[in-house]
Design a protein around this motif. Structure first.
Motif, mmCIF file in Angstrom:
data_model
loop_
_atom_site.group_PDB
_atom_site.id
_atom_site.type_symbol
_atom_site.label_atom_id
_atom_site.label_comp_id
_atom_site.label_asym_id
_atom_site.label_seq_id
_atom_site.Cartn_x
_atom_site.Cartn_y
_atom_site.Cartn_z
ATOM 1 N N GLY A 125 30.832 35.246 30.322
ATOM 2 C CA GLY A 125 30.633 36.583 30.868
ATOM 3 C C GLY A 125 30.912 36.657 32.357
ATOM 4 N N PRO A 126 31.027 37.882 32.882
ATOM 5 C CA PRO A 126 31.303 38.051 34.317
ATOM 6 C C PRO A 126 30.150 37.605 35.200
ATOM 7 C CG PRO A 126 30.830 40.162 33.277
ATOM 8 C CD PRO A 126 30.955 39.168 32.173
ATOM 9 N N LYS A 127 28.934 37.666 34.683
ATOM 10 C CA LYS A 127 27.793 37.254 35.500
ATOM 11 C C LYS A 127 27.781 35.757 35.758
ATOM 12 C CE LYS A 127 24.718 41.016 34.066
ATOM 13 N NZ LYS A 127 23.415 41.376 33.466
ATOM 14 N N GLN A 128 28.496 35.029 34.934
ATOM 15 C CA GLN A 128 28.559 33.576 35.104
ATOM 16 C C GLN A 128 29.833 33.149 35.824
ATOM 17 O OE1 GLN A 128 27.998 34.850 31.869
ATOM 18 N NE2 GLN A 128 25.790 34.806 32.203
ATOM 19 N N PHE A 235 37.546 36.154 49.260
ATOM 20 C CA PHE A 235 36.171 36.643 49.434
ATOM 21 C C PHE A 235 36.160 38.142 49.730
ATOM 22 C CE2 PHE A 235 32.731 37.734 52.373
ATOM 23 C CZ PHE A 235 31.623 37.421 51.597
ATOM 24 N N LEU A 236 37.087 38.614 50.573
ATOM 25 C CA LEU A 236 37.152 40.033 50.910
ATOM 26 C C LEU A 236 37.523 40.872 49.692
ATOM 27 C CD1 LEU A 236 38.955 39.869 54.387
ATOM 28 C CD2 LEU A 236 36.501 40.033 53.924
ATOM 29 N N LEU A 237 38.429 40.373 48.860
ATOM 30 C CA LEU A 237 38.820 41.085 47.647
ATOM 31 C C LEU A 237 37.656 41.187 46.660
ATOM 32 C CD1 LEU A 237 42.387 39.587 47.026
ATOM 33 C CD2 LEU A 237 41.835 41.872 47.886
ATOM 34 N N VAL A 238 36.940 40.089 46.480
ATOM 35 C CA VAL A 238 35.791 40.098 45.572
ATOM 36 C C VAL A 238 34.736 41.075 46.073
ATOM 37 C CG1 VAL A 238 33.890 38.719 44.664
ATOM 38 C CG2 VAL A 238 36.194 37.756 44.746
ATOM 39 N N TYR A 239 34.498 41.064 47.366
ATOM 40 C CA TYR A 239 33.489 41.965 47.943
ATOM 41 C C TYR A 239 33.898 43.421 47.735
ATOM 42 C CZ TYR A 239 29.962 43.695 51.195
ATOM 43 O OH TYR A 239 28.876 44.344 51.757
ATOM 44 N N ALA A 240 35.184 43.716 47.919
ATOM 45 C CA ALA A 240 35.664 45.084 47.741
ATOM 46 C C ALA A 240 35.493 45.554 46.308
ATOM 47 C CB ALA A 240 37.127 45.181 48.162
ATOM 48 N N CYS A 241 35.858 44.712 45.331
ATOM 49 C CA CYS A 241 35.842 45.119 43.925
ATOM 50 C C CYS A 241 34.449 45.083 43.311
ATOM 51 C CB CYS A 241 36.801 44.252 43.127
ATOM 52 S SG CYS A 241 38.529 44.488 43.591
ATOM 53 N N GLU A 242 33.614 44.180 43.749
ATOM 54 C CA GLU A 242 32.275 44.057 43.175
ATOM 55 C C GLU A 242 31.268 44.966 43.878
ATOM 56 O OE1 GLU A 242 31.071 39.984 43.278
ATOM 57 O OE2 GLU A 242 31.727 39.613 41.223
ATOM 58 N N ILE A 288 35.160 40.397 36.440
ATOM 59 C CA ILE A 288 34.523 41.326 37.381
ATOM 60 C C ILE A 288 34.444 42.722 36.775
ATOM 61 C CG2 ILE A 288 34.759 42.430 39.639
ATOM 62 C CD1 ILE A 288 35.953 39.876 40.701
ATOM 63 N N LYS A 289 35.445 43.129 36.014
ATOM 64 C CA LYS A 289 35.460 44.463 35.409
ATOM 65 C C LYS A 289 34.285 44.673 34.463
ATOM 66 C CE LYS A 289 40.484 45.215 35.414
ATOM 67 N NZ LYS A 289 41.686 45.343 34.565
ATOM 68 N N MET A 290 33.802 43.602 33.843
ATOM 69 C CA MET A 290 32.689 43.737 32.901
ATOM 70 C C MET A 290 31.406 44.136 33.609
ATOM 71 S SD MET A 290 33.479 40.504 30.375
ATOM 72 C CE MET A 290 32.262 41.008 29.160
ATOM 73 N N ASP A 291 31.249 43.725 34.863
ATOM 74 C CA ASP A 291 30.072 44.119 35.645
ATOM 75 C C ASP A 291 30.327 45.363 36.483
ATOM 76 O OD1 ASP A 291 28.272 42.287 34.790
ATOM 77 O OD2 ASP A 291 28.602 40.847 36.396
ATOM 78 N N ALA A 292 31.577 45.498 36.938
ATOM 79 C CA ALA A 292 31.939 46.651 37.769
ATOM 80 C C ALA A 292 33.126 47.344 37.113
ATOM 81 C CB ALA A 292 32.274 46.196 39.184
ATOM 82 N N PRO A 293 32.877 48.360 36.301
ATOM 83 C CA PRO A 293 33.958 48.995 35.530
ATOM 84 C C PRO A 293 35.077 49.566 36.392
ATOM 85 C CG PRO A 293 31.808 49.656 34.685
ATOM 86 C CD PRO A 293 31.550 48.896 35.944
ATOM 87 N N LEU A 294 34.783 49.937 37.630
ATOM 88 C CA LEU A 294 35.802 50.524 38.506
ATOM 89 C C LEU A 294 36.539 49.464 39.326
ATOM 90 C CD1 LEU A 294 33.873 53.673 39.817
ATOM 91 C CD2 LEU A 294 35.564 53.546 37.970
ATOM 92 N N ALA A 295 36.242 48.206 39.065
ATOM 93 C CA ALA A 295 36.838 47.133 39.871
ATOM 94 C C ALA A 295 38.357 47.119 39.734
ATOM 95 C CB ALA A 295 36.263 45.784 39.460
ATOM 96 N N GLY A 296 38.869 47.371 38.532
ATOM 97 C CA GLY A 296 40.312 47.363 38.335
ATOM 98 C C GLY A 296 41.004 48.451 39.141
#
Length: 309
Positions: A125-128, A235-242, A288-296
């Motif tokens: 899962g995305p949480k892991q 790191f900046l990309l992950v922060y933006a999407c999550e 990431i999309k599984m936790d943040a649907p708008l991440a894509g």
């Protein structure tokens, strides 16, 4: 020889009939009868066959020589056995080293298989995502360590008898698909000074919005490689999407996009370093999309803004 055997036989027959030499008969003072050959008959005189043969046989000297040769042969045999035992002990000691390495190899393989099973069964899962990344990093370290052990094992085998390289066999549930070692998954090394980068980003988004200050702080970190700079962009990309995919944080998202554009324009981050970050991020975007649907949607906007197809 036949001549000696006949002589002894004649001697025995003469003594059985009571005949002795003349000198011996005279010394005993008995009445005797003498023949032409110098033999004298003495009443009651006798000689057993074993006594006569022992007196005339020259085998006593040969017996001593045989005993000496047997002792020498036994001594040589014992020396050969001692040398063989010493060589066996030496080889066992060398084989002990090789066996220890083989056991380490077996243990490492078992650990790697256990981690793979754990990734597939409990880290899908995305949480892991972070735990999965750490587990895959451990697999990479295990592979490097395995190569070192195999090299040492090869050297140990050259010195002594082979220690069998174990065949690792781990029971895996049928519903688990083992990942291919040659898959397309790509990841960057862990971010160096992660706490400092977090502080820099927080200060930029919440307080200063100073692009030059962020650039100076990044330069002062003196990162050692393209992968290290790629890890910062990752790191900046992950922060933006999550974190910034919510509509309530739209302004901070736009500021972060402007920051990325500034870093590229100012050559604080090169195109090659950005490509490394994009490649690594593409491997986890689905999680990431599984936790943040708008991440894509956010990711597409970021790529479009900084000129990435």
């Amino acid at each position: 020889p036949i001549r000696v055997r006949f002589a002894v036989q004649d001697l025995v027959e003469l003594r059985q009939r009571g005949w002795v030499t003349r000198n011996l008969a005279e010394s005993k003072g008995k009445k005797s009868t003498t023949d032409d050959d110098g033999w004298t008959s003495v009443p009651g005189g006798s000689l057993t066959a074993s006594t006569a043969i022992a007196a005339a046989s020259p085998g006593k000297g040969r017996s001593k020589k045989k005993n000496k040769a047997a002792k020498a042969k036994e001594k040589a045999r014992l020396a050969a056995e001692a040398k063989a035992a010493e060589e066996t002990a030496r080889r066992k000691e060398i084989n002990k080293e090789a066996q220890k390495l083989a056991d380490s190899l077996r243990s490492l393989d078992n650990e790697s298989e256990r981690i793979r099973v754990q990734i597939d069964k409990h880290m899908s899962g995305p949480k892991q995502a972070r735990a999965r990344k750490a587990a895959k990093l451990q697999l990479k370290k295990n592979k490097q360590e395995r190569n070192k052990i195999k090299s040492a094992l090869k050297i140990a085998r050259a010195k002594g008898p082979d220690a069998e390289e174990p065949e690792t066999k781990v029971e895996v549930p049928k519903d688990i698909i083992m990942p291919d070692d040659d898959d397309d998954f790509f990841e960057l090394p862990p971010l160096e000074n992660e706490a400092k980068v977090k502080g820099m980003l927080k200060e930029f988004l919440e307080t200063t919005r100073d692009f030059e200050e962020f650039s100076r702080s990044l330069g002062e970190m003196k990162l050692p490689s393209d992968e290290a700079y790629g890890a910062v962009v990752f790191f900046l990309l992950v922060y933006a999407c999550e974190t910034l995919s919510s509509s309530t944080k739209r302004k901070q998202l736009l500021d972060l996009i402007e920051l990325l554009k500034h870093l590229l324009k100012n050559n604080d981050v090169s195109k090659a370093q950005l490509d490394l970050a994009i490649k690594a991020f593409n491997c986890i975007i689905d999680d990431i999309k599984m936790d943040a649907p708008l991440a894509g949607k956010v990711y597409d906007e970021v790529k479009s803004s900084i000129g990435v197809a």
